[in-house]
Write a protein that holds these residues in place. Structure first.
Motif, mmCIF file in Angstrom:
data_model
loop_
_atom_site.group_PDB
_atom_site.id
_atom_site.type_symbol
_atom_site.label_atom_id
_atom_site.label_comp_id
_atom_site.label_asym_id
_atom_site.label_seq_id
_atom_site.Cartn_x
_atom_site.Cartn_y
_atom_site.Cartn_z
ATOM 1 N N VAL A 169 0.657 -1.370 -0.220
ATOM 2 C CA VAL A 169 0.500 -0.161 0.117
ATOM 3 C C VAL A 169 1.235 0.907 0.087
ATOM 4 O O VAL A 169 1.750 1.333 0.540
ATOM 5 C CB VAL A 169 -0.968 -0.291 1.425
ATOM 6 N N GLU A 170 0.245 2.130 -0.513
ATOM 7 C CA GLU A 170 0.963 3.119 -0.709
ATOM 8 C C GLU A 170 0.098 4.466 -1.232
ATOM 9 O O GLU A 170 -0.382 4.315 -2.178
ATOM 10 C CB GLU A 170 2.378 3.271 -2.012
ATOM 11 N N LYS A 171 0.888 5.271 -1.134
ATOM 12 C CA LYS A 171 0.636 7.475 -1.008
ATOM 13 C C LYS A 171 0.607 7.208 -2.594
ATOM 14 O O LYS A 171 1.738 6.918 -3.273
ATOM 15 C CB LYS A 171 1.083 8.118 -0.772
ATOM 16 N N THR A 172 -0.497 7.668 -3.708
ATOM 17 C CA THR A 172 -0.279 8.077 -5.252
ATOM 18 C C THR A 172 -0.314 9.416 -5.177
ATOM 19 O O THR A 172 -0.119 10.244 -6.371
ATOM 20 C CB THR A 172 -1.328 7.791 -5.881
ATOM 21 N N LYS A 173 -1.148 10.088 -3.596
ATOM 22 C CA LYS A 173 -1.133 11.548 -4.336
ATOM 23 C C LYS A 173 -1.950 12.159 -3.363
ATOM 24 O O LYS A 173 -2.115 11.828 -2.216
ATOM 25 C CB LYS A 173 -1.809 12.111 -5.728
ATOM 26 N N GLU A 174 -1.979 13.746 -2.859
ATOM 27 C CA GLU A 174 -2.944 14.630 -1.463
ATOM 28 C C GLU A 174 -3.291 15.522 -2.446
ATOM 29 O O GLU A 174 -2.485 16.175 -3.264
ATOM 30 C CB GLU A 174 -1.829 14.719 -0.666
ATOM 31 N N GLY A 175 -4.599 15.073 -1.965
ATOM 32 C CA GLY A 175 -5.659 16.396 -3.423
ATOM 33 C C GLY A 175 -6.620 16.333 -2.253
ATOM 34 O O GLY A 175 -7.210 16.903 -1.084
ATOM 35 N N GLU A 176 -7.495 17.635 -2.641
ATOM 36 C CA GLU A 176 -8.922 17.476 -2.919
ATOM 37 C C GLU A 176 -9.820 16.379 -2.769
ATOM 38 O O GLU A 176 -9.557 16.643 -4.493
ATOM 39 C CB GLU A 176 -9.464 19.220 -3.157
ATOM 40 N N TYR A 177 -10.707 16.421 -1.861
ATOM 41 C CA TYR A 177 -11.973 15.449 -2.404
ATOM 42 C C TYR A 177 -13.550 15.898 -1.788
ATOM 43 O O TYR A 177 -13.329 16.191 -0.504
ATOM 44 C CB TYR A 177 -11.705 14.194 -1.036
ATOM 45 N N LYS A 178 -14.457 16.590 -2.612
ATOM 46 C CA LYS A 178 -15.296 17.183 -2.125
ATOM 47 C C LYS A 178 -14.960 17.498 -1.586
ATOM 48 O O LYS A 178 -15.893 17.907 -0.028
ATOM 49 C CB LYS A 178 -16.336 15.682 -1.248
ATOM 50 N N GLY A 179 -14.019 18.794 -1.380
ATOM 51 C CA GLY A 179 -13.454 20.047 -0.325
ATOM 52 C C GLY A 179 -13.280 19.861 0.542
ATOM 53 O O GLY A 179 -12.775 20.353 1.860
ATOM 54 N N LYS A 180 -12.399 18.650 1.208
ATOM 55 C CA LYS A 180 -11.704 18.268 1.555
ATOM 56 C C LYS A 180 -10.030 17.626 1.250
ATOM 57 O O LYS A 180 -9.877 17.124 0.403
ATOM 58 C CB LYS A 180 -12.580 17.492 2.604
#
Length: 238
Positions: A169-180
């Protein structure tokens, strides 16, 4: 064949939709077909908490007409990443689960159909391992490592195969999801051969609460032909 790997390993820490009374948290998720977007089922969760600790959950699965067709019980008291659980599908009698033995030994069991006998086997889980809904707690336990971009290898226990398999398991990205603010993770099996059959699972977690908000991949709920649904599950949050 590996339909029991995926669903509900991600469903237990969703930001609650409903009430939080007397140590109960209730919420639900909506599963739609990945290709068509058609509603497949909804899962209704009731968590029991004691002294700030999640001790157990009951999950009811309902079809588009609102009829209950499956039920899962899960208990986190002994080990939160290797919880004891049992899932039963009332339509054909499919049954699977796990019971913690001494240490990290787990008895895995499965019954394909109501008329079949229950098959079981005790296996050693190992230190880095997860079972069913315990995967969410595995993510939380390794949150900072995942957030930093580290790829984590671990064994996932699969009752339908009475065995464990190496995953990452690993992170693919950080971003916004439905304003969060959200962290996007990918779970996949390590074996090149098995990866032809077990496709990656994509997950979205709320960074602030560390609760899952979306799941895309193979379900542990089957269709009328006994094949795993390919689903997108979305959970509500405040």
């Amino acid at each position: 064949m590996y339909n029991s790997i995926f669903l509900l390993i991600f469903l237990f820490l969703v930001f609650p939709l409903g009430s939080n009374d007397l140590g109960k948290i209730r919420f639900n998720g909506t599963a739609t077909d990945l290709e068509t977007g058609n509603l497949l089922y909804k899962d209704f969760h009731e968590e029991t908490w004691e002294n700030g600790k999640h001790v157990s959950s009951i999950i009811l699965y309902k079809d588009p007409e609102g009829k209950i067709f499956a039920k899962k019980k899960i208990n986190f008291l002994k080990n939160r990443t290797l919880p004891e659980f049992q899932l039963e599908d009332y339509r054909d009698g499919y049954l699977e689960g796990g019971v913690l033995q001494n240490g990290n030994s787990v008895k895995l069991f499965v019954r394909r159909k109501l008329e079949d006998i229950i098959q079981e086997k005790v296996i050693e889980a190992g230190n880095l391992s997860a079972l069913d809904g315990g995967f969410d707690y595995f993510v939380i336990d390794h949150w900072e490592e995942l957030k930093s971009g580290k790829k984590i290898n671990f064994h996932f226990l699969v009752p339908s195969e009475r065995d464990k398999f190496l995953f990452s398991v690993e992170k693919t990205k950080e971003g916004e999801y439905k304003g969060k603010p959200a962290m996007f993770l990918r779970l996949k099996i390590a074996s090149t051969i098995l990866s032809m059959f077990v496709k990656p699972i994509d997950l979205v977690y709320d960074i602030e609460s560390k609760r899952i908000m979306e799941y895309k991949g193979t379900s542990n709920i089957n269709d009328e032909n006994g094949k795993s649904y390919k689903v997108k599950i979305v959970y509500g949050f405040r």
